[in-house]
Write a protein that holds these residues in place. Sequence first.
Motif, PDB file in Angstrom:
ATOM      1  N   MET A   1       0.639  -1.312  -0.058  1.00 31.79           N
ATOM      2  CA  MET A   1      -0.004   0.085  -0.161  1.00 31.79           C
ATOM      3  C   MET A   1       0.778   1.243   0.081  1.00 31.79           C
ATOM      4  O   MET A   1       1.736   1.334   0.947  1.00 31.79           O
ATOM      5  CB  MET A   1      -0.917   0.068   1.119  1.00 31.79           C
ATOM      6  N   PRO A   2       0.552   2.160  -0.992  1.00 34.75           N
ATOM      7  CA  PRO A   2       1.428   3.354  -1.072  1.00 34.75           C
ATOM      8  C   PRO A   2       1.253   4.204   0.346  1.00 34.75           C
ATOM      9  O   PRO A   2       0.225   3.992   1.284  1.00 34.75           O
ATOM     10  CB  PRO A   2       0.998   3.961  -2.221  1.00 34.75           C
ATOM     11  N   ASN A   3       2.108   5.179   0.471  1.00 35.88           N
ATOM     12  CA  ASN A   3       1.804   6.290   1.583  1.00 35.88           C
ATOM     13  C   ASN A   3       0.745   7.023   0.922  1.00 35.88           C
ATOM     14  O   ASN A   3       1.115   8.002   0.203  1.00 35.88           O
ATOM     15  CB  ASN A   3       3.206   7.069   1.826  1.00 35.88           C
ATOM     16  N   LEU A   4      -0.477   7.238   2.036  1.00 32.87           N
ATOM     17  CA  LEU A   4      -1.556   7.909   1.556  1.00 32.87           C
ATOM     18  C   LEU A   4      -1.198   9.337   1.587  1.00 32.87           C
ATOM     19  O   LEU A   4      -1.948  10.234   0.761  1.00 32.87           O
ATOM     20  CB  LEU A   4      -2.802   7.450   2.368  1.00 32.87           C
ATOM     21  N   ASN A   5      -0.436   9.671   2.356  1.00 34.40           N
ATOM     22  CA  ASN A   5      -0.311  11.323   2.853  1.00 34.40           C
ATOM     23  C   ASN A   5       0.666  11.951   1.450  1.00 34.40           C
ATOM     24  O   ASN A   5       0.526  12.948   1.252  1.00 34.40           O
ATOM     25  CB  ASN A   5       0.668  11.362   3.927  1.00 34.40           C
ATOM     26  N   GLU A   6       1.093  10.964   0.733  1.00 38.65           N
ATOM     27  CA  GLU A   6       1.964  11.435  -0.774  1.00 38.65           C
ATOM     28  C   GLU A   6       0.966  11.098  -1.642  1.00 38.65           C
ATOM     29  O   GLU A   6       1.060  12.039  -2.428  1.00 38.65           O
ATOM     30  CB  GLU A   6       3.284  10.763  -0.645  1.00 38.65           C
ATOM     31  N   LEU A   7       0.367  10.117  -1.746  1.00 40.07           N
ATOM     32  CA  LEU A   7      -0.663   9.868  -3.009  1.00 40.07           C
ATOM     33  C   LEU A   7      -1.797  10.777  -2.973  1.00 40.07           C
ATOM     34  O   LEU A   7      -2.016  11.177  -4.073  1.00 40.07           O
ATOM     35  CB  LEU A   7      -1.100   8.211  -2.867  1.00 40.07           C
ATOM     36  N   VAL A   8      -2.413  10.991  -2.029  1.00 36.65           N
ATOM     37  CA  VAL A   8      -3.620  11.785  -1.813  1.00 36.65           C
ATOM     38  C   VAL A   8      -3.197  13.433  -1.475  1.00 36.65           C
ATOM     39  O   VAL A   8      -2.655  13.505  -0.565  1.00 36.65           O
ATOM     40  CB  VAL A   8      -4.636  11.217  -0.939  1.00 36.65           C
ATOM     41  N   GLU A   9      -3.688  14.174  -2.456  1.00 36.91           N
ATOM     42  CA  GLU A   9      -3.386  15.711  -2.203  1.00 36.91           C
ATOM     43  C   GLU A   9      -4.258  15.996  -1.452  1.00 36.91           C
ATOM     44  O   GLU A   9      -5.374  15.649  -0.969  1.00 36.91           O
ATOM     45  CB  GLU A   9      -3.868  16.295  -3.591  1.00 36.91           C
ATOM     46  N   ASP A  10      -3.830  17.039  -0.476  1.00 37.66           N
ATOM     47  CA  ASP A  10      -4.422  17.900   0.622  1.00 37.66           C
ATOM     48  C   ASP A  10      -5.418  18.703   0.366  1.00 37.66           C
ATOM     49  O   ASP A  10      -4.952  20.144   0.223  1.00 37.66           O
ATOM     50  CB  ASP A  10      -3.110  18.323   1.589  1.00 37.66           C
ATOM     51  N   THR A  11      -6.232  18.260  -0.394  1.00 40.79           N
ATOM     52  CA  THR A  11      -7.353  19.398  -1.024  1.00 40.79           C
ATOM     53  C   THR A  11      -8.664  18.843  -0.613  1.00 40.79           C
ATOM     54  O   THR A  11      -8.896  17.905   0.405  1.00 40.79           O
ATOM     55  CB  THR A  11      -7.190  19.352  -2.604  1.00 40.79           C
ATOM     56  N   TYR A  12      -9.719  19.522  -1.055  1.00 37.37           N
ATOM     57  CA  TYR A  12     -11.093  18.835  -0.607  1.00 37.37           C
ATOM     58  C   TYR A  12     -11.959  18.936  -2.136  1.00 37.37           C
ATOM     59  O   TYR A  12     -11.676  19.620  -3.160  1.00 37.37           O
ATOM     60  CB  TYR A  12     -11.737  19.795   0.099  1.00 37.37           C
ATOM     61  N   ALA A  13     -12.914  18.192  -2.100  1.00 38.87           N
ATOM     62  CA  ALA A  13     -14.098  18.204  -3.076  1.00 38.87           C
ATOM     63  C   ALA A  13     -14.958  19.021  -2.645  1.00 38.87           C
ATOM     64  O   ALA A  13     -15.496  18.984  -1.477  1.00 38.87           O
ATOM     65  CB  ALA A  13     -14.540  16.842  -3.393  1.00 38.87           C
ATOM     66  N   GLU A  14     -15.597  19.715  -3.667  1.00 40.38           N
ATOM     67  CA  GLU A  14     -16.463  21.111  -3.450  1.00 40.38           C
ATOM     68  C   GLU A  14     -18.019  20.420  -3.782  1.00 40.38           C
ATOM     69  O   GLU A  14     -17.990  20.577  -5.107  1.00 40.38           O
ATOM     70  CB  GLU A  14     -16.037  22.175  -3.947  1.00 40.38           C
ATOM     71  N   GLY A  15     -18.756  20.002  -2.839  1.00 39.89           N
ATOM     72  CA  GLY A  15     -20.159  19.620  -3.286  1.00 39.89           C
ATOM     73  C   GLY A  15     -21.064  20.865  -3.079  1.00 39.89           C
ATOM     74  O   GLY A  15     -20.596  21.723  -2.478  1.00 39.89           O
ATOM     75  N   PHE A  16     -22.293  20.548  -3.564  1.00 45.67           N
ATOM     76  CA  PHE A  16     -23.362  21.532  -3.219  1.00 45.67           C
ATOM     77  C   PHE A  16     -24.640  20.704  -3.016  1.00 45.67           C
ATOM     78  O   PHE A  16     -24.935  19.807  -3.320  1.00 45.67           O
ATOM     79  CB  PHE A  16     -23.649  22.434  -4.454  1.00 45.67           C
ATOM     80  N   ARG A  17     -25.656  21.556  -2.363  1.00 47.47           N
ATOM     81  CA  ARG A  17     -26.753  20.865  -1.966  1.00 47.47           C
ATOM     82  C   ARG A  17     -27.821  20.638  -2.884  1.00 47.47           C
ATOM     83  O   ARG A  17     -27.877  21.268  -4.063  1.00 47.47           O
ATOM     84  CB  ARG A  17     -27.535  21.753  -0.983  1.00 47.47           C
ATOM     85  N   SER A  18     -28.647  19.540  -2.830  1.00 44.57           N
ATOM     86  CA  SER A  18     -29.553  19.021  -3.839  1.00 44.57           C
ATOM     87  C   SER A  18     -31.117  18.727  -2.998  1.00 44.57           C
ATOM     88  O   SER A  18     -30.909  18.961  -1.800  1.00 44.57           O
ATOM     89  CB  SER A  18     -29.152  17.894  -4.395  1.00 44.57           C
ATOM     90  N   ILE A  19     -32.072  18.714  -3.800  1.00 46.90           N
ATOM     91  CA  ILE A  19     -33.004  17.797  -3.071  1.00 46.90           C
ATOM     92  C   ILE A  19     -33.253  16.546  -4.080  1.00 46.90           C
ATOM     93  O   ILE A  19     -32.811  16.666  -5.119  1.00 46.90           O
ATOM     94  CB  ILE A  19     -34.303  18.743  -3.088  1.00 46.90           C
ATOM     95  N   TYR A  20     -33.685  15.387  -3.409  1.00 45.41           N
ATOM     96  CA  TYR A  20     -33.498  14.275  -4.195  1.00 45.41           C
ATOM     97  C   TYR A  20     -34.865  13.321  -3.910  1.00 45.41           C
ATOM     98  O   TYR A  20     -35.154  13.351  -2.593  1.00 45.41           O
ATOM     99  CB  TYR A  20     -32.305  13.603  -3.973  1.00 45.41           C
TER     100      TYR A  20
END
Length: 306
Positions: A1-20
């Motif tokens: 297993m690779p080092n996740l702190n190196e493989l995964v960028e320190d950022t965020y996914a930006e979601g938004f609200r819905s109705i479903y």
Amino acid sequence: MPNLNELVEDTYAEGFRSIYGEVLITARDRKWLDHCVHAVTGHASSTILCDCEAGVSQWISAEQAAAGATPDGRIGAVVQFHVPRFRKDRREHLEQVMLARISQNVLTCPTTSCFNRLDTEDYFKLGRKVAMFGDRHQFRDQRHGQKVWVIPILGGEFFLSRRFGFRDGVMGGNLWFFGPNQEVALDAAEKAAAAAEAVADVITTFPGGVASSGSKAGSSYEGLIAATYAEYCPTLKDKLGEDSKVPDGVASIMEIIINGRDLEALKAGTKAAIAAAAPVDGLMKISAGNYNGRLGKTFIHLHELI
């Protein structure tokens, strides 16, 4: 297993609200369930030009159905339909989306039935509207402990719940997979999409769960609300020069989009997706798309999940 702190960028996914809305579709066998699901979720990948974003949040096996997971004891699929909350006509639009897809894609599919999955204070009286297809021969009844409308059809009878609830949800969770070639990037994205889809209460919406055409908000063309994310297109790296954000050696970037019940569900789906993709040999980076909060205020911070 690779080092996740190196493989995964320190950022965020930006979601938004819905109705479903969320429905349970059952059928005689997997053949007709698959046909129905493919139809009812068709052309529902992106809110950019589709009427909604739709996908399967849960498959119910014969064993689960026999144990009571479906009202009629048959195999089933739980389908979500999302529309952005920022639409002023969001309620009317979601109702029309569900009316069209249930009437045109579920009622028409042999052996299917359709049940509401959200017991909410607000609801649509979709059963009555779909039942008008019965041309005054439709009737109310109870089937498998459910209050339903029954519609005589050439194939026998079709029945569906009388009321369908809806609630707030979240759209736009995402992950990007950077590979030295298309094969590696796609392998990682496929594994990630499958892992996310196995998490309850979330869906992926693009074909096979993967989008090869990640977009940015806005366009150089008037009237277009989105366009290719040029800064992340590997073939434009030389043309854009310093403006390119593609790391050296990356030749392909694949994306998955995750919608769901709430932020916690999106976090669970994202975490599962990262864990499934990380071991792919040759994968160079896992990241996510965001617009500095201009699109939505639902943030999934990747390093919090690892």
